[in-house]
Motif scaffolding. Structure first.
Motif, PDB file in Angstrom:
ATOM      1  N   GLY A 135       0.880  -1.166  -0.108  1.00  0.00           N
ATOM      2  CA  GLY A 135       0.057  -0.062  -0.048  1.00  0.00           C
ATOM      3  C   GLY A 135       0.764   1.339   0.178  1.00  0.00           C
ATOM      4  N   VAL A 138       2.162   1.749  -3.391  1.00  0.00           N
ATOM      5  CA  VAL A 138       1.018   2.328  -4.320  1.00  0.00           C
ATOM      6  C   VAL A 138       0.818   3.935  -4.082  1.00  0.00           C
ATOM      7  CG1 VAL A 138      -1.556   2.306  -4.663  1.00  0.00           C
ATOM      8  CG2 VAL A 138      -0.347   0.273  -4.260  1.00  0.00           C
ATOM      9  N   GLY A 267      -3.830   3.567  -2.132  1.00  0.00           N
ATOM     10  CA  GLY A 267      -2.616   2.993  -1.370  1.00  0.00           C
ATOM     11  C   GLY A 267      -3.109   3.231   0.433  1.00  0.00           C
TER      12      GLY A 267
END
Length: 298
Positions: A135, A138, A267
């Protein structure tokens, strides 16, 4: 009113004020050196924790008593450096982006607790940490050709705050929360005072209300958080702290015209979800180890 309800209200008040505190930090950080802002803020915080310690059972003498003085000093140094880096991040990476990345702190705490505290992490929490780190990637979007290296600043702040949290857990085995808060505030103020004067610049009269608000927010938010931890467990507090991300994003877009990207939202959701699962698993483990006295620093 039910004590649990009161505890949840205290948490929501604390995170709301924390969001306002971050907004004032960003506003002032765009006009004055971050260490100068932190120095003044910690002066006020040191006064607050001293009053808090004096009012606690045993007074200042009891609050000064620590079995791990070196680690308490390291905590104070870590905290003041981390706050400086966070303010720098607010003015470079942005308020929303910084908060999105900072949500990875509980996951980093889990990773660092293995070598530093000797904790065992099962495969479920291990997977949650890996998912959370995905995450973070991201959010950072490192494959983008326009990747901004300044996004590593909030990541560094998150790592420092995680180390601070691990140190807080370590001293929590022997020292009271009041002692830990006292040392964090006083040592932080001393460290900032050693460095801050070298970066002294006149603060505009129009900025002093924001500076005063920042100092008040710092004291009041910690007071509410301390009250919350007196009524709730860490696992009950942690999920509500993610509300600060929502507030920070709203402030960033409404008052600072920051742009929220799809990868940032996606994210952040991954990181928060992984963090919530990690906290839940830790609570599940603690139920079978009631002798544990770990506390999570704030």
């Amino acid at each position: 009113m039910n004590s649990k309800v009161s505890g949840y209200i205290y948490v929501l008040l604390a995170v709301t004020i924390f969001a306002g505190q971050d907004a004032f930090s960003k506003l002032l950080g765009e006009k004055s050196p971050p260490i100068l802002i932190v120095m003044i803020r910690f002066w006020a915080f040191a006064v607050f924790v001293t009053i808090l310690a004096a009012a606690a059972p045993g007074g200042l003498r009891a609050s000064l008593a620590t079995k791990k003085p070196l680690l308490q000093i390291i905590r104070g140094i870590l905290l003041v450096v981390e706050v400086v880096v966070v303010i720098i991040s607010f003015t470079t990476a942005g308020l929303a982006m910084t908060q999105a990345i900072m949500q990875s702190t509980p996951l980093i705490v889990t990773v660092l607790s293995i070598p530093l505290l000797g904790e065992q992490v099962g495969w479920r929490r291990g997977v949650a940490v890996l998912v959370g780190l995905v995450g973070v990637l991201v959010v950072l979007n490192p494959v983008n050709v326009d990747f901004d290296a300044r996004l590593l600043i909030p990541l560094a702040a998150s790592v420092m705050y995680a180390i601070y949290n691990v140190a807080t857990r370590a001293v929590g085995h022997s020292d009271s929360p009041t002692t830990s808060v006292f040392y964090a505030g006083v040592i932080g103020a001393l460290v900032a005072t050693v460095i801050g004067p070298f970066y002294w610049t006149p603060i505009a009269a129009s900025d002093w209300p924001a500076m005063a608000a920042l100092c008040i927010c710092g004291a009041v938010s910690h007071y509410f958080l301390i009250k919350a931890y007196g009524l709730l467990t860490a696992v009950e507090v942690q999920p509500l702290t993610y509300f600060q991300l929502v507030l920070s994003v709203a402030i960033a877009t409404l008052f600072f015209n920051e742009t929220i990207t799809l990868n940032m939202v996606a994210g952040a959701l991954i990181v928060v979800g992984a963090g919530l699962f990690t906290v839940w698993r830790e609570y599940h483990r603690a139920k079978f180890k009631p002798q544990s006295t770990d506390i999570i620093g704030s």
